[in-house]
Design an enzyme around this catalytic site. Structure first.
Site, short mmCIF file in Angstrom:
data_model
loop_
_atom_site.label_atom_id
_atom_site.label_comp_id
_atom_site.label_asym_id
_atom_site.label_seq_id
_atom_site.Cartn_x
_atom_site.Cartn_y
_atom_site.Cartn_z
N TYR A 140 0.85 -1.18 0.00
CA TYR A 140 0.00 0.00 0.00
C TYR A 140 0.89 1.24 0.00
O TYR A 140 1.80 1.36 0.84
CB TYR A 140 -0.90 -0.03 1.23
N ASP A 222 -1.80 -5.23 9.69
CA ASP A 222 -2.85 -4.38 9.13
C ASP A 222 -3.91 -5.31 8.53
O ASP A 222 -3.69 -5.90 7.47
CB ASP A 222 -2.28 -3.46 8.07
N ILE A 224 -7.08 -4.50 7.65
CA ILE A 224 -8.15 -3.57 7.30
C ILE A 224 -9.14 -4.15 6.28
O ILE A 224 -10.27 -3.67 6.17
CB ILE A 224 -7.55 -2.24 6.80
N LYS A 257 -12.69 0.42 4.82
CA LYS A 257 -12.73 -0.46 3.65
C LYS A 257 -13.90 -1.43 3.70
O LYS A 257 -14.72 -1.48 2.78
CB LYS A 257 -11.41 -1.23 3.53
#
Length: 414
Positions: A140, A222, A224, A257
């Site tokens: 990312y 992470d 998410i 998200k």
């Protein structure tokens, strides 16, 4: 009004004023956004396929938020800067059921204004300026802004190769660790992955944890996209691997998200490290979540039947959208890495480069932007080890616009 000379600012202020920390594709996105619908009738409108937002079930989320009870007057006042206790209790229950697989105490949970704020504060507390954090690539793009802009940290990429399906191994982690020219304090690992849309297996997570234990560094997971798995792969949270996280394993999640609510700015930290939680609490004043937002989200995640149906429908919607995008990419002659999760695909544009260089990738990205009015995320922003890959986000725009945009890009090379 004339801008003050940069000499009137601090060194860091002058640097921010002269050079945005945002990636060029994001700068271009906001510059074109005002004109985004002007060419709708002739098929030349700007289509941003570079923004990782999920609007597939936006109406469902909005309807549930509109159905919430009116907030009590307490939301107008100060509360715990890491989240009202009732909200953190609701999060503990929801996250246990939805993806963590076990319950954490409310005082092991902190909420801040978005996952980026959580990451910035966590790494502020874990690392000193100039120290290093390992980040596997493709990555990312925003991690560099989150960790380097104000914290002054240095990200060391852990590169993987396309001919090995971008597989991360303990050996590649060790190589990056040993090659770093400064102390490495932590590893930031994303699962499900952005930009590939892959899902790590339990065995892969265990390998990562064993390696980190051997080097005695922190691992921040992470997660998410934990609820955005639509393929056959099974998501396993780091919380489900061991009976306790311990002091060096931490989990980050957010509403941005899975619930398409990036504008509400609510990220979540889960940790058993009391010192880290205390440090984050000390920073939380500058990144607290609105009391009204917490009230709305608390009611939404406490509605078990609604959450159950929403998560099931989200998986169906993601799978349907992905399949349409995959069909459009095949028709356009654009290769891509098959995905199992998330809201994006990684397109393999190497065959369209004039030469295998980063300059050629930048020129290709610019050509697609200027001639097709389509904005992709260039691989260089994702720190991919070789030129020619680009991320395509398909859930932020109407699906017909996404498919049309893919056709435009295909026509460019047809």
């Amino acid at each position: 009004m004339q801008s003050p000379p940069q000499g009137a600012l601090s060194i860091r202020g002058a640097q921010l004023a002269s050079e945005s920390p945002m990636a060029p594709y994001i700068v271009e996105h906001f510059a074109r956004l005002e004109q985004s619908r002007t060419g709708a009738k002739d098929g030349s409108s700007y289509v941003p396929l570079c923004i990782a937002e999920n609007g597939l079930l936006k109406s469902r989320v909005m309807a549930r938020l509109h159905a919430c009870r009116l907030p009590p007057s307490r939301v107008l006042g100060y509360d715990s800067m890491v989240g009202a206790i009732s909200f953190r209790e609701a999060l503990a229950s929801f996250m246990e059921r939805a993806f963590l697989g076990r319950r954490f105490a409310p005082d092991q949970i902190a909420v801040l204004a978005g996952a980026g704020t959580v990451l910035e504060n966590v790494f502020y507390a874990l690392c000193d300026p100039g120290e290093a954090v390992l980040v596997p690539t493709p990555s990312y793009a925003g991690f560099w802004t989150d960790l380097e802009t104000r914290n002054g940290l240095h990200i060391v990429p852990v590169h993987s190769q396309s001919d090995d399906d971008f597989r991360l191994t303990a050996a590649s982690l060790e190589e990056a660790f040993l090659s770093a020219d400064r102390p490495v304090k932590a590893l930031l690992f994303t699962n499900p992955d952005n930009p590939r849309g892959s899902v790590a297996t339990r065995q892969e997570i265990e390998e990562i944890l064993r390696w980190a234990d051997g080097r005695q560094i922190h691992v921040v997971f992470d997660e998410i996209y934990a609820l955005s798995v639509f393929g056959e792969a099974h998501f396993t949270s780091a919380a489900a691997i061991r009976p306790a996280l311990g002091d060096r394993v931490h989990i980050v999640w957010a509403f941005s998200k899975d619930f398409g609510a990036s504008g509400l700015r609510c990220g979540v930290l889960v940790s058993e490290n009391e010192a880290l939680l205390a440090a984050v609490n000390g920073l939380a004043y500058w990144g607290a979540v609105s009391g009204h937002t917490q009230w709305l989200l608390e009611q939404m995640i406490a509605d078990d039947p609604w959450i159950e149906h929403y998560c099931a429908d989200l998986r169906l919607a993601l799978r349907s959208a992905y399949e349409s995008v995959a069909t459009a990419l095949d028709a356009a002659g654009i290769p891509f890495v098959p995905a199992q999760a998330g809201i994006f695909v990684l397109c393999d544009m190497r065959g369209f480069l004039t030469e295998p260089t980063w300059d050629a990738e930048a020129a290709l990205w610019r050509r697609i932007l200027e001639e097709c009015n389509v904005n992709l995320t260039p691989g260089s922003a994702c720190r991919i080890a070789e030129p020619g890959f680009m991320r395509l986000c398909y859930a932020a725009e109407p699906l017909d616009s996404v498919v049309t945009a893919i056709g435009r890009v295909g026509d460019l090379f047809g």
